[in-house]
Motif scaffolding. Structure first.
Motif, PDB file in Angstrom:
ATOM      1  N   LEU A 177     144.683  -7.509  47.966  1.00  0.00           N
ATOM      2  CA  LEU A 177     146.121  -7.499  48.245  1.00  0.00           C
ATOM      3  C   LEU A 177     146.809  -6.379  47.474  1.00  0.00           C
ATOM      4  O   LEU A 177     146.360  -5.963  46.408  1.00  0.00           O
ATOM      5  CB  LEU A 177     146.745  -8.854  47.885  1.00  0.00           C
ATOM      6  CG  LEU A 177     146.333 -10.013  48.799  1.00  0.00           C
ATOM      7  CD1 LEU A 177     146.901 -11.321  48.274  1.00  0.00           C
ATOM      8  CD2 LEU A 177     146.773  -9.769  50.235  1.00  0.00           C
ATOM      9  N   SER A 178     147.920  -5.920  48.031  1.00  0.00           N
ATOM     10  CA  SER A 178     148.587  -4.746  47.474  1.00  0.00           C
ATOM     11  C   SER A 178     149.667  -5.116  46.474  1.00  0.00           C
ATOM     12  O   SER A 178     150.389  -6.101  46.654  1.00  0.00           O
ATOM     13  CB  SER A 178     149.239  -3.944  48.602  1.00  0.00           C
ATOM     14  OG  SER A 178     148.287  -3.652  49.579  1.00  0.00           O
ATOM     15  N   GLY A 179     149.817  -4.307  45.446  1.00  0.00           N
ATOM     16  CA  GLY A 179     150.896  -4.445  44.470  1.00  0.00           C
ATOM     17  C   GLY A 179     150.999  -5.854  43.923  1.00  0.00           C
ATOM     18  O   GLY A 179     149.981  -6.507  43.655  1.00  0.00           O
ATOM     19  N   SER A 180     152.205  -6.348  43.782  1.00  0.00           N
ATOM     20  CA  SER A 180     152.426  -7.666  43.177  1.00  0.00           C
ATOM     21  C   SER A 180     152.051  -8.814  44.102  1.00  0.00           C
ATOM     22  O   SER A 180     152.152  -9.975  43.709  1.00  0.00           O
ATOM     23  CB  SER A 180     153.884  -7.807  42.743  1.00  0.00           C
ATOM     24  OG  SER A 180     154.170  -6.944  41.667  1.00  0.00           O
ATOM     25  N   LEU A 181     151.604  -8.532  45.329  1.00  0.00           N
ATOM     26  CA  LEU A 181     151.069  -9.611  46.180  1.00  0.00           C
ATOM     27  C   LEU A 181     149.833 -10.216  45.523  1.00  0.00           C
ATOM     28  O   LEU A 181     149.494 -11.359  45.792  1.00  0.00           O
ATOM     29  CB  LEU A 181     150.699  -9.069  47.572  1.00  0.00           C
ATOM     30  CG  LEU A 181     151.845  -8.796  48.549  1.00  0.00           C
ATOM     31  CD1 LEU A 181     151.312  -8.117  49.796  1.00  0.00           C
ATOM     32  CD2 LEU A 181     152.563 -10.090  48.923  1.00  0.00           C
ATOM     33  N   ALA A 211     154.496  -4.679  47.467  1.00  0.00           N
ATOM     34  CA  ALA A 211     154.440  -6.082  47.899  1.00  0.00           C
ATOM     35  C   ALA A 211     155.444  -6.325  49.025  1.00  0.00           C
ATOM     36  O   ALA A 211     155.121  -6.931  50.051  1.00  0.00           O
ATOM     37  CB  ALA A 211     154.729  -7.007  46.718  1.00  0.00           C
ATOM     38  N   ILE A 212     156.656  -5.820  48.836  1.00  0.00           N
ATOM     39  CA  ILE A 212     157.701  -6.048  49.841  1.00  0.00           C
ATOM     40  C   ILE A 212     157.379  -5.289  51.136  1.00  0.00           C
ATOM     41  O   ILE A 212     157.561  -5.813  52.233  1.00  0.00           O
ATOM     42  CB  ILE A 212     159.082  -5.660  49.258  1.00  0.00           C
ATOM     43  CG1 ILE A 212     159.481  -6.694  48.194  1.00  0.00           C
ATOM     44  CG2 ILE A 212     160.152  -5.575  50.345  1.00  0.00           C
ATOM     45  CD1 ILE A 212     160.687  -6.324  47.371  1.00  0.00           C
ATOM     46  N   LEU A 213     156.855  -4.083  51.002  1.00  0.00           N
ATOM     47  CA  LEU A 213     156.469  -3.297  52.182  1.00  0.00           C
ATOM     48  C   LEU A 213     155.476  -4.078  53.040  1.00  0.00           C
ATOM     49  O   LEU A 213     155.644  -4.231  54.254  1.00  0.00           O
ATOM     50  CB  LEU A 213     155.843  -1.970  51.742  1.00  0.00           C
ATOM     51  CG  LEU A 213     155.391  -1.015  52.839  1.00  0.00           C
ATOM     52  CD1 LEU A 213     156.581  -0.215  53.342  1.00  0.00           C
ATOM     53  CD2 LEU A 213     154.318  -0.048  52.334  1.00  0.00           C
ATOM     54  N   PRO A 228     145.089  -9.071  53.581  1.00  0.00           N
ATOM     55  CA  PRO A 228     144.797  -7.821  52.839  1.00  0.00           C
ATOM     56  C   PRO A 228     145.262  -6.567  53.592  1.00  0.00           C
ATOM     57  O   PRO A 228     145.588  -5.569  52.975  1.00  0.00           O
ATOM     58  CB  PRO A 228     143.269  -7.826  52.705  1.00  0.00           C
ATOM     59  CG  PRO A 228     142.854  -9.218  52.988  1.00  0.00           C
ATOM     60  CD  PRO A 228     143.873  -9.820  53.891  1.00  0.00           C
ATOM     61  N   VAL A 229     145.277  -6.639  54.914  1.00  0.00           N
ATOM     62  CA  VAL A 229     145.669  -5.447  55.683  1.00  0.00           C
ATOM     63  C   VAL A 229     146.939  -5.749  56.471  1.00  0.00           C
ATOM     64  O   VAL A 229     147.040  -6.789  57.131  1.00  0.00           O
ATOM     65  CB  VAL A 229     144.539  -5.016  56.650  1.00  0.00           C
ATOM     66  CG1 VAL A 229     144.969  -3.787  57.456  1.00  0.00           C
ATOM     67  CG2 VAL A 229     143.262  -4.710  55.869  1.00  0.00           C
ATOM     68  N   SER A 230     147.909  -4.862  56.389  1.00  0.00           N
ATOM     69  CA  SER A 230     149.159  -5.029  57.131  1.00  0.00           C
ATOM     70  C   SER A 230     149.242  -3.975  58.220  1.00  0.00           C
ATOM     71  O   SER A 230     148.726  -2.867  58.067  1.00  0.00           O
ATOM     72  CB  SER A 230     150.381  -4.831  56.209  1.00  0.00           C
ATOM     73  OG  SER A 230     150.243  -5.577  55.031  1.00  0.00           O
ATOM     74  N   LYS A 231     149.951  -4.326  59.296  1.00  0.00           N
ATOM     75  CA  LYS A 231     150.171  -3.336  60.356  1.00  0.00           C
ATOM     76  C   LYS A 231     151.474  -2.611  60.028  1.00  0.00           C
ATOM     77  O   LYS A 231     152.550  -2.970  60.498  1.00  0.00           O
ATOM     78  CB  LYS A 231     150.276  -4.068  61.697  1.00  0.00           C
ATOM     79  CG  LYS A 231     149.926  -3.207  62.870  1.00  0.00           C
ATOM     80  CD  LYS A 231     149.822  -4.058  64.122  1.00  0.00           C
ATOM     81  CE  LYS A 231     149.818  -3.188  65.365  1.00  0.00           C
ATOM     82  NZ  LYS A 231     149.845  -4.008  66.577  1.00  0.00           N
ATOM     83  N   LYS A 232     151.372  -1.631  59.153  1.00  0.00           N
ATOM     84  CA  LYS A 232     152.579  -0.939  58.680  1.00  0.00           C
ATOM     85  C   LYS A 232     153.000   0.131  59.674  1.00  0.00           C
ATOM     86  O   LYS A 232     152.193   0.653  60.436  1.00  0.00           O
ATOM     87  CB  LYS A 232     152.321  -0.302  57.308  1.00  0.00           C
ATOM     88  CG  LYS A 232     152.064  -1.346  56.212  1.00  0.00           C
ATOM     89  CD  LYS A 232     152.194  -0.744  54.833  1.00  0.00           C
ATOM     90  CE  LYS A 232     151.055   0.196  54.484  1.00  0.00           C
ATOM     91  NZ  LYS A 232     149.853  -0.502  54.019  1.00  0.00           N
ATOM     92  N   LYS A 233     154.301   0.447  59.629  1.00  0.00           N
ATOM     93  CA  LYS A 233     154.818   1.492  60.498  1.00  0.00           C
ATOM     94  C   LYS A 233     154.248   2.844  60.088  1.00  0.00           C
ATOM     95  O   LYS A 233     153.953   3.069  58.910  1.00  0.00           O
ATOM     96  CB  LYS A 233     156.352   1.549  60.401  1.00  0.00           C
ATOM     97  CG  LYS A 233     157.040   0.431  61.139  1.00  0.00           C
ATOM     98  CD  LYS A 233     158.503   0.365  60.788  1.00  0.00           C
ATOM     99  CE  LYS A 233     159.358   1.316  61.597  1.00  0.00           C
ATOM    100  NZ  LYS A 233     160.806   1.009  61.396  1.00  0.00           N
ATOM    101  N   ASN A 234     154.142   3.727  61.048  1.00  0.00           N
ATOM    102  CA  ASN A 234     153.761   5.107  60.753  1.00  0.00           C
ATOM    103  C   ASN A 234     154.952   5.783  60.060  1.00  0.00           C
ATOM    104  O   ASN A 234     156.064   5.776  60.603  1.00  0.00           O
ATOM    105  CB  ASN A 234     153.440   5.804  62.079  1.00  0.00           C
ATOM    106  CG  ASN A 234     153.049   7.253  61.878  1.00  0.00           C
ATOM    107  OD1 ASN A 234     153.299   7.838  60.815  1.00  0.00           O
ATOM    108  ND2 ASN A 234     152.437   7.835  62.900  1.00  0.00           N
ATOM    109  N   PRO A 235     154.745   6.354  58.881  1.00  0.00           N
ATOM    110  CA  PRO A 235     155.878   6.979  58.167  1.00  0.00           C
ATOM    111  C   PRO A 235     156.630   8.021  59.001  1.00  0.00           C
ATOM    112  O   PRO A 235     157.807   8.246  58.766  1.00  0.00           O
ATOM    113  CB  PRO A 235     155.208   7.630  56.948  1.00  0.00           C
ATOM    114  CG  PRO A 235     153.976   6.813  56.726  1.00  0.00           C
ATOM    115  CD  PRO A 235     153.510   6.386  58.093  1.00  0.00           C
TER     116      PRO A 235
END
Lengths: 245, 163
Positions: free
Chosen positions: A35-39, A117-119, A176-183
């Motif tokens: 998990l990423s960051g504070s997650l 974490a928030i992202l 563990p993996v998020s579907k994040k937006k393309n920057p």
């Protein structure tokens, strides 16, 4: 008897610890590591993001605004991945009754720990909302888009987040993996936004820890003796409540 | 013995040691957040307020020395909830990092603009000299003061009239 060097004891000790941890909590150890960051420390999505029945989005951080501007930055991060405007995000910072415990606010770590974490929590929340909308609309989730606080289908149907919250359960562990937006598609992150803390600071609003006033609050002050071994004999108590320890 | 002081247009009876710095009265008795304790020695300007319109270090001014003079803190600048032109200029220029010095900066600059609505760069720099910003926001602070001064030129009224 085999004589072990200090280095080898440390090495074997570390192995034992790792082994015990993994065998007792195999999934936790594995997922938390990913998990990423504070997650890593607070892995439930609703530790970070909640959406009430009226659609109001509240984001929580365990990091404090000290004038570094993180309130504004964290709002931008959440707004970006949740596909809403920054004004739609209410942010609660470092409240021990409400927010995740993220330890110290120091070392330029707020964005990498809390921001990450928030992202990820926001991206995963958006995907859950898309999934709920997909089942309502009877279409595949990947055909839907989140736009300005609503989920839109290619045929023009639209469901606002507020209409989806009755089925929304964010008390789930982050993946563990998020579907994040393309920057490249970002519209909030990377664009200037006025700092949300500045209006309070130019008008005498409560902005700092020392602006907190609680009932019966007392202030502590260390009074040091003028010489080694001196003992406090008397203290003049002011008319206001005062405790001498 | 109660001491009477007038702050932001309102009279308060204060029961405190006459030697108590005005800053402590503002923060602890009147619960005003604007003026800040920085150094307590009149060396940083975070505690700057107006006493009869002139900037003063409230950390150095004993309660008993205020007398009948009118004290104004940054809380007293807004009218009907609307920030004054200088406060708005600080927002427009985003002239704060941590913001701890900003209330003092605004009060000191406000005192200048009230007597000199269109100060030049050098006048602003000399006037602001007693106030320190350790984040290094000075250039934005200067821009904010100039912005407020320029705005009064553009709309053709004196600073007093915009308050």
């Amino acid at each position: 008897m085999t004589v072990l060097s200090r280095r080898e004891i440390l090495k074997s000790g570390a192995l034992v610890v790792a082994f015990q941890f993994c065998s007792s909590f195999p999934s936790l150890a594995q997922d938390a590591k990913q998990l990423s960051g504070s997650l890593k420390r607070s892995s439930f999505l609703d530790s970070w993001i909640r959406i009430d029945a009226g659609g109001q989005i509240t984001v929580f951080t365990g990091k404090s605004e000290l004038g570094q501007g993180i309130k504004t930055a964290l709002i931008q991060v959440a707004a970006e991945e949740l596909c809403v405007t920054p004004e739609n995000i209410k942010l609660i910072t470092s409240d021990t009754a409400q927010t995740p415990n993220e330890g110290f606010t120091s070392g330029s770590l707020s964005m990498s720990e809390s921001g990450t974490a928030i992202l990820n929590a926001a991206a995963q929340t958006r995907e859950i909302l898309l999934g709920l909308a997909a089942s309502h609309m009877q279409v595949p989730a990947d055909s839907l888009r989140a736009v300005n606080g609503a989920v839109e289908s290619p045929d023009g149907r639209k469901l606002r987040y507020a209409e989806l919250v009755k089925d929304l359960d964010l008390h789930v562990e982050a993946q563990p993996v998020s579907k994040k937006k393309n920057p490249d598609t970002y519209s909030v992150v990377g664009t200037p936004l006025q700092r949300v803390d500045i209006p309070g600071k130019v008008s005498g609003g409560a902005a700092y820890v020392q602006d907190m006033r609680l009932p019966n609050m007392v202030h502590a002050r260390v009074v040091r003796p003028p010489a080694v071994g001196a003992v406090l004999q008397t203290a003049v108590r002011p008319s206001k409540p005062c405790r001498v320890f | 013995m109660a001491i009477s002081i007038k702050v932001n247009g309102k009279t308060h009876e204060i029961d405190a040691d006459p030697a108590t710095p005005l800053l402590y009265i503002l923060r602890d008795e009147l619960a005003l957040n604007g003026a800040k304790f920085g150094c307590g020695l009149g060396q940083c300007g975070a505690c700057t307020v107006h006493v009869d319109g002139k900037p003063a270090f409230s950390c150095l001014l004993p309660l008993a020395a205020v007398g009948n003079r009118e004290v104004t803190t940054i809380e007293g600048l807004a009218s009907n909830g609307k920030l004054n032109a200088l406060q708005q200029a600080f927002i427009d220029e985003q002239a704060a990092q941590c913001g701890y010095c900003i209330a003092g900066m605004v009060m000191r600059a406000e005192a200048l603009l009230r007597v000199n609505p269109h100060p030049g760069e050098e006048e602003i720099r000399a006037h602001m000299q007693p106030n320190l910003c350790r984040c290094g926001t000075h250039m934005r602070i200067l821009r904010a003061i100039k912005r407020a001064a320029d705005r009064s030129t553009e709309i053709g009224v004196g600073h007093e009239e915009r308050l």
